[in-house]
Write a protein that holds these residues in place. Structure first.
Motif, short mmCIF file in Angstrom:
data_model
loop_
_atom_site.label_atom_id
_atom_site.label_comp_id
_atom_site.label_asym_id
_atom_site.label_seq_id
_atom_site.Cartn_x
_atom_site.Cartn_y
_atom_site.Cartn_z
N ALA A 105 1.15 -0.88 -0.04
CA ALA A 105 0.22 -0.07 0.05
C ALA A 105 0.79 0.88 -0.56
O ALA A 105 1.03 2.13 -0.93
CB ALA A 105 -0.61 -0.09 1.13
N ALA A 108 2.81 2.03 -3.26
CA ALA A 108 1.78 2.13 -4.06
C ALA A 108 1.69 3.37 -4.71
O ALA A 108 1.67 4.35 -5.58
CB ALA A 108 0.49 1.67 -3.74
N THR A 121 -5.00 -5.64 -9.22
CA THR A 121 -4.32 -5.63 -7.16
C THR A 121 -6.06 -6.32 -6.76
O THR A 121 -6.75 -5.62 -6.86
CB THR A 121 -4.57 -4.86 -6.94
OG1 THR A 121 -3.58 -4.61 -5.29
CG2 THR A 121 -4.87 -3.14 -7.09
N ASN A 123 -4.89 -5.10 -3.54
CA ASN A 123 -5.15 -4.07 -2.22
C ASN A 123 -5.90 -3.25 -2.14
O ASN A 123 -5.50 -1.94 -3.40
CB ASN A 123 -3.52 -4.03 -2.86
CG ASN A 123 -3.25 -3.22 -1.02
OD1 ASN A 123 -3.54 -2.53 -0.49
ND2 ASN A 123 -1.53 -3.49 -0.38
N ALA A 126 -4.27 0.46 -1.91
CA ALA A 126 -3.33 0.58 -3.31
C ALA A 126 -4.02 1.05 -4.78
O ALA A 126 -3.61 2.07 -5.19
CB ALA A 126 -2.68 -0.28 -4.05
N THR A 129 -4.88 5.06 -4.38
CA THR A 129 -3.80 5.95 -3.82
C THR A 129 -3.26 5.39 -5.70
O THR A 129 -2.99 6.72 -5.93
CB THR A 129 -2.53 5.30 -3.66
OG1 THR A 129 -2.67 4.98 -2.13
CG2 THR A 129 -0.95 5.94 -3.84
#
Length: 286
Positions: A105, A108, A121, A123, A126, A129
């Motif tokens: 994270a 990213a 992803t 995540n 992330a 972002t």
């Protein structure tokens, strides 16, 4: 043998990774007896940090709310250094899977310095972002959300991963064992990681040096599956021998290897220094 405070830290760490953990799993992680773990849980319950149930426990609601923030605030400087190096090593125009975890994270944010990336992803931190970065193509995997990690898991996530064939699988880990196993505390995170590795041409492990010898309870993969290790400092001793034995190429932050991307292309001489790392930490963690 662990002291009680050390066992409590391990127990709380497990509970931050999973909603419910059995007494047997806690005992194995702490190398302690079931009776000892029951006493620990009684103390943590009296302190209002866990809620006990038959055969296990979960975090109390107040402790649960700080899960991701607590994990992401540990070893921040080292994670940022590794993330900045990752951004220098990933070639512009590359395609990559980006797995879950606080390290990735943070990475990213550094990947925004790249151009024309395709990122798939699970995540969620992330994805938030990266979603508005001009020139990026970001795909967020579906599935079941794990609040403790901010990751999407389950069969739906794995099926989506299997549709792709990408350049890199960028993964993290909770710990690296002496035999090269990459460890996690939550078995639900393992299938997406394995699917990413299977559907990428190269695998990049991003982790700070504290991960060597760290305990986990589930084997996610092995260093044999890893092509590149991106980290904050050059491993030494047993860690260095372990990586060499498995044929992993090591990329420590700040060394000349950062001047070329993973596909051999040269990078401009703009490597971010200690002042940049400190500015990032001051902005995001004060």
């Amino acid at each position: 043998m662990m002291r009680s405070l050390e066992r409590h830290a391990v127990i709380l760490g497990l509970l931050r990774q999973q909603e419910h953990v059995t007494i047997e799993a806690m005992a194995a992680a702490c190398d302690a007896s079931l009776q000892t773990i029951r006493r620990d849980l009684n103390q943590l319950s009296e302190d209002g940090r866990v809620v006990r149930y038959h055969g296990g426990a979960r975090l109390a609601d107040l402790a649960r709310t700080a899960t991701y923030e607590v994990r992401s605030a540990s070893h921040v400087r080292e994670k940022v250094a590794a993330g900045q190096l990752l951004a220098r090593l990933i070639p512009d125009g590359a395609s990559l899977f980006l797995a879950g975890g606080s390290t990735l994270a943070l990475a990213a944010q550094e990947l925004r310095a790249c151009e024309r990336l395709t990122v798939v992803t699970n995540n969620l931190h992330a994805a938030v972002t990266l979603y508005d970065k001009t020139g990026f193509d970001v795909c967020v995997l579906g599935g079941t959300m794990r609040p403790a990690s901010g990751s999407m898991i389950g069969e739906d996530a794995v099926r989506m991963i299997e549709r792709y064939s990408l350049d890199y699988a960028v993964i993290g880990t909770c710990g690296i064992s002496a035999d090269g196993a990459l460890l996690e505390y939550d078995q639900g995170l393992v299938p997406p990681i394995l699917a990413m590795i299977a559907n990428a041409r190269q695998t990049v492990l991003v982790a700070d040096g504290s991960k060597f010898g760290t305990k986990g309870i589930v084997r996610a993969a092995n260093l044999e599956a890893v092509d590149h290790f991106v980290t904050d400092r050059a491993p030494e001793g047993a860690a260095a021998e372990l990586l060499a034995r498995h044929g992993v190429e090591v990329h420590p932050a700040g060394l000349p290897s950062a001047d070329r991307t993973l596909d051999g292309r040269e990078r401009p001489q703009d490597y971010r220094n200690e002042e940049n790392i400190r500015a990032h930490i001051d902005k995001n963690f004060q």
